[in-house]
Design a protein around this motif. Structure first.
Motif, PDB file in Angstrom:
ATOM      1  N   ASN A 504       0.822  -1.201   0.000  1.00  0.00           N
ATOM      2  CA  ASN A 504       0.000   0.000   0.000  1.00  0.00           C
ATOM      3  C   ASN A 504       0.863   1.260   0.000  1.00  0.00           C
ATOM      4  OD1 ASN A 504      -2.633  -1.265   0.086  1.00  0.00           O
ATOM      5  ND2 ASN A 504      -2.111  -1.880   2.192  1.00  0.00           N
ATOM      6  N   LYS A 505       0.228   2.376  -0.259  1.00  0.00           N
ATOM      7  CA  LYS A 505       0.932   3.649  -0.377  1.00  0.00           C
ATOM      8  C   LYS A 505       1.808   3.895   0.848  1.00  0.00           C
ATOM      9  CE  LYS A 505       0.184   8.593  -1.168  1.00  0.00           C
ATOM     10  NZ  LYS A 505      -0.810   9.667  -1.418  1.00  0.00           N
ATOM     11  N   GLY A 506       3.061   4.233   0.593  1.00  0.00           N
ATOM     12  CA  GLY A 506       4.006   4.513   1.665  1.00  0.00           C
ATOM     13  C   GLY A 506       4.878   3.347   2.059  1.00  0.00           C
ATOM     14  N   ASP A 507       4.479   2.114   1.708  1.00  0.00           N
ATOM     15  CA  ASP A 507       5.347   0.966   1.960  1.00  0.00           C
ATOM     16  C   ASP A 507       6.627   1.105   1.136  1.00  0.00           C
ATOM     17  OD1 ASP A 507       3.427  -0.096   3.619  1.00  0.00           O
ATOM     18  OD2 ASP A 507       2.647  -1.521   2.141  1.00  0.00           O
ATOM     19  N   VAL A 508       7.724   0.579   1.662  1.00  0.00           N
ATOM     20  CA  VAL A 508       9.021   0.687   0.981  1.00  0.00           C
ATOM     21  C   VAL A 508       9.598  -0.710   0.764  1.00  0.00           C
ATOM     22  CG1 VAL A 508      11.361   1.627   1.060  1.00  0.00           C
ATOM     23  CG2 VAL A 508       9.457   2.955   1.985  1.00  0.00           C
ATOM     24  N   ILE A 509      10.077  -0.942  -0.455  1.00  0.00           N
ATOM     25  CA  ILE A 509      10.706  -2.201  -0.827  1.00  0.00           C
ATOM     26  C   ILE A 509      12.213  -1.984  -0.851  1.00  0.00           C
ATOM     27  CG2 ILE A 509      10.898  -3.974  -2.607  1.00  0.00           C
ATOM     28  CD1 ILE A 509       8.132  -2.887  -3.645  1.00  0.00           C
ATOM     29  N   HIS A 510      12.920  -2.639   0.060  1.00  0.00           N
ATOM     30  CA  HIS A 510      14.376  -2.547   0.108  1.00  0.00           C
ATOM     31  C   HIS A 510      14.969  -3.741  -0.650  1.00  0.00           C
ATOM     32  CE1 HIS A 510      14.343   0.604   3.179  1.00  0.00           C
ATOM     33  NE2 HIS A 510      13.507  -0.118   3.897  1.00  0.00           N
ATOM     34  N   VAL A 511      15.627  -3.495  -1.761  1.00  0.00           N
ATOM     35  CA  VAL A 511      16.333  -4.538  -2.501  1.00  0.00           C
ATOM     36  C   VAL A 511      17.786  -4.547  -2.044  1.00  0.00           C
ATOM     37  CG1 VAL A 511      17.213  -5.201  -4.779  1.00  0.00           C
ATOM     38  CG2 VAL A 511      14.833  -4.477  -4.521  1.00  0.00           C
ATOM     39  N   ARG A 512      18.285  -5.733  -1.701  1.00  0.00           N
ATOM     40  CA  ARG A 512      19.677  -5.869  -1.282  1.00  0.00           C
ATOM     41  C   ARG A 512      20.310  -7.027  -2.060  1.00  0.00           C
ATOM     42  NH1 ARG A 512      18.150  -1.741   0.292  1.00  0.00           N
ATOM     43  NH2 ARG A 512      18.110  -0.898   2.407  1.00  0.00           N
ATOM     44  N   THR A 513      21.296  -6.707  -2.878  1.00  0.00           N
ATOM     45  CA  THR A 513      21.996  -7.773  -3.609  1.00  0.00           C
ATOM     46  C   THR A 513      23.384  -7.961  -3.014  1.00  0.00           C
ATOM     47  OG1 THR A 513      22.925  -6.311  -5.327  1.00  0.00           O
ATOM     48  CG2 THR A 513      20.722  -7.229  -5.703  1.00  0.00           C
ATOM     49  N   GLY A 514      23.929  -9.152  -3.175  1.00  0.00           N
ATOM     50  CA  GLY A 514      25.119  -9.562  -2.463  1.00  0.00           C
ATOM     51  C   GLY A 514      26.429  -9.082  -3.052  1.00  0.00           C
ATOM     52  N   SER A 515      27.454  -9.108  -2.202  1.00  0.00           N
ATOM     53  CA  SER A 515      28.815  -8.904  -2.672  1.00  0.00           C
ATOM     54  C   SER A 515      29.375 -10.243  -3.130  1.00  0.00           C
ATOM     55  CB  SER A 515      29.693  -8.331  -1.555  1.00  0.00           C
ATOM     56  OG  SER A 515      29.758  -9.239  -0.466  1.00  0.00           O
ATOM     57  N   GLY A 516      30.341 -10.182  -4.045  1.00  0.00           N
ATOM     58  CA  GLY A 516      30.993 -11.406  -4.497  1.00  0.00           C
ATOM     59  C   GLY A 516      31.938 -11.952  -3.438  1.00  0.00           C
ATOM     60  N   GLY A 517      32.355 -13.186  -3.591  1.00  0.00           N
ATOM     61  CA  GLY A 517      33.299 -13.796  -2.669  1.00  0.00           C
ATOM     62  C   GLY A 517      34.693 -13.202  -2.819  1.00  0.00           C
ATOM     63  N   GLY A 518      35.475 -13.278  -1.746  1.00  0.00           N
ATOM     64  CA  GLY A 518      36.849 -12.790  -1.791  1.00  0.00           C
ATOM     65  C   GLY A 518      37.790 -13.839  -2.367  1.00  0.00           C
ATOM     66  N   TYR A 519      38.923 -13.394  -2.871  1.00  0.00           N
ATOM     67  CA  TYR A 519      39.947 -14.286  -3.433  1.00  0.00           C
ATOM     68  C   TYR A 519      41.238 -14.095  -2.647  1.00  0.00           C
ATOM     69  CZ  TYR A 519      42.874 -16.646  -6.911  1.00  0.00           C
ATOM     70  OH  TYR A 519      43.738 -17.512  -7.548  1.00  0.00           O
ATOM     71  N   GLY A 520      41.740 -15.188  -2.069  1.00  0.00           N
ATOM     72  CA  GLY A 520      43.005 -15.139  -1.338  1.00  0.00           C
ATOM     73  C   GLY A 520      42.833 -14.723   0.112  1.00  0.00           C
ATOM     74  N   ASP A 521      43.849 -14.973   0.896  1.00  0.00           N
ATOM     75  CA  ASP A 521      43.843 -14.683   2.326  1.00  0.00           C
ATOM     76  C   ASP A 521      43.686 -13.178   2.560  1.00  0.00           C
ATOM     77  OD1 ASP A 521      44.377 -14.314   5.016  1.00  0.00           O
ATOM     78  OD2 ASP A 521      45.989 -15.807   5.071  1.00  0.00           O
ATOM     79  N   PRO A 522      42.667 -12.752   3.337  1.00  0.00           N
ATOM     80  CA  PRO A 522      42.484 -11.316   3.588  1.00  0.00           C
ATOM     81  C   PRO A 522      43.698 -10.644   4.223  1.00  0.00           C
ATOM     82  CG  PRO A 522      40.533 -12.545   4.249  1.00  0.00           C
ATOM     83  CD  PRO A 522      41.584 -13.553   3.925  1.00  0.00           C
ATOM     84  N   SER A 523      44.453 -11.394   5.022  1.00  0.00           N
ATOM     85  CA  SER A 523      45.614 -10.795   5.695  1.00  0.00           C
ATOM     86  C   SER A 523      46.699 -10.366   4.709  1.00  0.00           C
ATOM     87  CB  SER A 523      46.202 -11.775   6.718  1.00  0.00           C
ATOM     88  OG  SER A 523      46.760 -12.911   6.060  1.00  0.00           O
ATOM     89  N   GLU A 524      46.621 -10.845   3.465  1.00  0.00           N
ATOM     90  CA  GLU A 524      47.611 -10.501   2.453  1.00  0.00           C
ATOM     91  C   GLU A 524      47.214  -9.272   1.629  1.00  0.00           C
ATOM     92  OE1 GLU A 524      48.419 -13.896   0.027  1.00  0.00           O
ATOM     93  OE2 GLU A 524      48.955 -15.181   1.722  1.00  0.00           O
ATOM     94  N   ARG A 525      46.056  -8.691   1.931  1.00  0.00           N
ATOM     95  CA  ARG A 525      45.648  -7.505   1.194  1.00  0.00           C
ATOM     96  C   ARG A 525      46.549  -6.332   1.570  1.00  0.00           C
ATOM     97  NH1 ARG A 525      41.688  -6.051  -2.120  1.00  0.00           N
ATOM     98  NH2 ARG A 525      40.754  -3.962  -2.095  1.00  0.00           N
ATOM     99  N   SER A 526      46.911  -5.529   0.596  1.00  0.00           N
ATOM    100  CA  SER A 526      47.834  -4.431   0.850  1.00  0.00           C
ATOM    101  C   SER A 526      47.188  -3.377   1.748  1.00  0.00           C
ATOM    102  CB  SER A 526      48.277  -3.787  -0.463  1.00  0.00           C
ATOM    103  OG  SER A 526      47.219  -3.057  -1.046  1.00  0.00           O
ATOM    104  N   LEU A 527      48.023  -2.724   2.559  1.00  0.00           N
ATOM    105  CA  LEU A 527      47.532  -1.681   3.453  1.00  0.00           C
ATOM    106  C   LEU A 527      46.873  -0.561   2.659  1.00  0.00           C
ATOM    107  CD1 LEU A 527      47.305  -0.371   6.250  1.00  0.00           C
ATOM    108  CD2 LEU A 527      49.613   0.550   5.909  1.00  0.00           C
ATOM    109  N   GLU A 528      47.459  -0.187   1.548  1.00  0.00           N
ATOM    110  CA  GLU A 528      46.886   0.880   0.716  1.00  0.00           C
ATOM    111  C   GLU A 528      45.489   0.517   0.243  1.00  0.00           C
ATOM    112  OE1 GLU A 528      47.995   3.447  -3.334  1.00  0.00           O
ATOM    113  OE2 GLU A 528      49.103   1.622  -2.818  1.00  0.00           O
ATOM    114  N   ALA A 529      45.301  -0.751  -0.176  1.00  0.00           N
ATOM    115  CA  ALA A 529      43.988  -1.185  -0.658  1.00  0.00           C
ATOM    116  C   ALA A 529      42.963  -1.184   0.470  1.00  0.00           C
ATOM    117  CB  ALA A 529      44.092  -2.577  -1.285  1.00  0.00           C
ATOM    118  N   VAL A 530      43.380  -1.610   1.670  1.00  0.00           N
ATOM    119  CA  VAL A 530      42.452  -1.621   2.807  1.00  0.00           C
ATOM    120  C   VAL A 530      42.037  -0.198   3.170  1.00  0.00           C
ATOM    121  CG1 VAL A 530      42.166  -2.231   5.231  1.00  0.00           C
ATOM    122  CG2 VAL A 530      43.370  -3.786   3.705  1.00  0.00           C
ATOM    123  N   LEU A 531      43.005   0.722   3.188  1.00  0.00           N
ATOM    124  CA  LEU A 531      42.673   2.113   3.507  1.00  0.00           C
ATOM    125  C   LEU A 531      41.722   2.703   2.473  1.00  0.00           C
ATOM    126  CD1 LEU A 531      46.165   3.413   4.676  1.00  0.00           C
ATOM    127  CD2 LEU A 531      44.166   2.931   6.102  1.00  0.00           C
TER     128      LEU A 531
END
Length: 552
Positions: A504-531
């Protein structure tokens, strides 16, 4: 037989591509529905006289594999002399009889004659807003058989020797809730196949029919050679994968790679469903073809020869080889499940070619009702965009369509608000956690549709709402796809599969789509990329500390 010079071959083969692209442009520019002219939920192609795909335009990659199968079924249904004539156009949409996908996807195909000889076919496919059935938009999660999903057209002649068959046109008009949109989209498709047929006839006359046909055959053979070359450095062996699904079922695949053949075995899978998530065998073959193309020569041209080394095994009566009268309205979710399952099966064996998992859902969102400004019936049909997985050497793409949809686009906010009875309150990247790795997954989106009139309905079909996109080589899983409905009284409801939900009028539909999976150990991500991730809102400081070891 004399050899064809390479220059003439190249000219003819590139002309086929140009003609398919011209057909695509003609259809896009003349269609009436935003799902076609904005989203580009459509495809165009050319087949040889036998129905083997020779060239295709832009649009949805999966649709390329539909057109050849539709034409082949038309040839079966009209096999008597004189049943296929110059100027004819055929229409089909039945997944149990050449239509491959679901009833909303309508195929038009036109034979191309030169001097009374059938030399090729032009064809296109597009999503029509409504083809009848039990609900507006024709897609219902409650459908138990295909008769509840709308009008079935199995290789029906629509135009005979250039003249529309009035009775067929009347049947089409009487079986849609949006006859004006149907008629506009229909004639756009007719214009496209007619224009392409004229161009092909000109091409064949210019170089001679015999030379034209030989060039098409040579192009098919080239497609096979390119595929076999790509298979030379692929690992040999049998590879297996089992994956749980949102509904608790387990899907299984075995992929066997040989020197000159790839066998995809999907026989050991659940029986067909009582609902609309079934997939025709042809649809399963399309999914396997898409995955096969992704791991062989994704940048090369696609034609009938490309898939000669591929063999697909299915078992009749299963989800991936459903028997009539199975409902197939939401076929696309299991089509992309098959595609994604094959890629996941091969990803660890082909790490240089394949990324981590993507959001892997069409995320079909259908909102309809009466436009509050015009009083006309509207139906928004929107496949949503999401995040792709990270891969060796780079982060995943954000806000892209799934592999099923390829070269398509989301409907612009301005068009959406003008054509549909909705406000778009928000459209931005989804910041929900997930997809961390040395190379992170791309982000999904968050879109908020505000309903403007009572009695509006929502239908949606999302998968990966419970089982998220998979990480690779130590990367974390991505985030899920879902829809949240927030009522005017503050109540919140979460959905992934629902049909005809009244809003009905005023109702809101929130669409949420996913992020893709990560590749490789997160601890190996460069500091610059994390910042940069923190700065751009891809990850909060708290999650940066947790997954990347960053101290802020």
């Amino acid at each position: 037989m004399s050899q064809i010079d390479i220059f003439t071959l190249e000219i003819i083969q590139n002309s086929l591509q140009a003609i398919a692209d011209e057909m695509f442009a003609a259809m896009r520019k003349t269609a009436m529905s935003p799902i076609i002219y904005e989203v580009l939920d459509m495809g165009t192609g050319i087949t040889d006289a036998r129905g083997e795909i020779a060239s295709s335009g832009s649009g949805i990659p999966a649709f390329v594999g539909v057109l050849d199968k539709a034409v082949k079924q038309i040839l079966v249904h009209h096999s008597q002399p004189g049943e296929i004539e110059p100027g004819d156009i055929f229409i089909t949409n039945d997944p149990h009889s050449g239509g491959v996908t679901h009833l909303n996807d309508v195929v038009l195909a036109m034979p191309v004659f030169v001097d009374e000889q059938l030399i090729a076919w032009t064809a296109n496919i597009a999503h029509w807003n409504d083809v009848g059935g039990m609900v507006p938009g024709s897609l219902s999660t409650d459908a138990k058989d295909i008769f509840q999903e709308g009008l079935r057209l199995a290789s029906v002649k629509l135009i005979s020797r250039g003249k529309p068959i009035r009775s067929v046109m009347q049947i089409l008009q009487a079986n849609t809730r949006m006859p004006d949109f149907m008629e506009g989209d229909l004639w756009a498709g007719i214009a496209a196949v007619r224009g392409g047929a004229g161009r092909l006839a000109e091409l064949a006359r210019k170089y001679g029919t015999s030379l034209f046909l030989r060039a098409v055959d040579d192009f098919m053979n080239l497609g096979e050679k390119v595929t076999l070359k790509a298979l030379e450095d692929a690992p040999r062996g049998r590879f297996n994968m089992e994956e749980p699904q949102d509904d608790g079922q387990v899907f299984k695949v075995t992929v066997e790679i040989k020197d000159t053949e790839v066998i995809v075995d999907l026989r050991d899978n659940p029986d067909q469903a009582a609902g609309p998530t079934n997939l025709s065998r042809d649809g399963t073959v399309v999914a396997a073809q898409m995955a096969f193309k992704a791991v062989t020569a994704p940048q090369a041209a696609t034609n009938g020869g490309t898939f000669r080394p591929l063999k697909v095994l299915t078992r009749p009566g299963t989800l991936f080889d459903a028997s009539a009268p199975a409902a197939e309205g939401f076929y696309f979710e299991n089509l992309i499940r098959v595609y994604d399952l094959i890629l996941r099966c091969l990803a660890t064996h082909l790490p240089d070619r394949l990324p981590a998992g993507n959001f892997a859902s069409v995320c079909a969102t259908i909102i309809g009702g009466l436009h509050p400004d015009t009083g006309r019936t509207f139906t928004l049909v929107e496949p949503e965009i999401g995040g792709w997985g990270g891969e060796r050497g780079r982060d995943g793409n954000s806000a892209m369509y799934s592999g099923l949809h390829g070269e398509t686009y989301n409907c612009p906010v301005e068009v959406c608000e003008a054509r549909y009875g909705l406000y778009v309150d928000r459209m931005e990247l989804n910041d929900e956690p997930g997809g961390y790795g040395k190379y992170r997954g791309g982000r999904g989106i968050r879109v908020d549709y505000q309903v403007r009139s009572d009695g509006t309905f929502l239908t949606c079909g999302y998968t990966r709402s419970k089982v998220p996109p998979w990480g690779l080589e130590g990367g974390t899983d991505g985030s899920p796809n879902y829809v949240e409905v927030v009522r005017t009284d503050g109540r919140s409801e979460r959905y992934s599969m629902v049909s005809g939900l009244i809003l009905n009028k005023g109702d809101v539909i929130h669409v949420r789509t996913g992020s893709g999976g990560g590749y490789g150990d997160p601890s190996e991500r460069s500091l610059e990329a994390v910042l940069d991730d923190v700065k751009n809102g891809y990850v909060s400081t708290e999650l940066a500390e947790k997954f990347y070891g960053l101290r802020v």
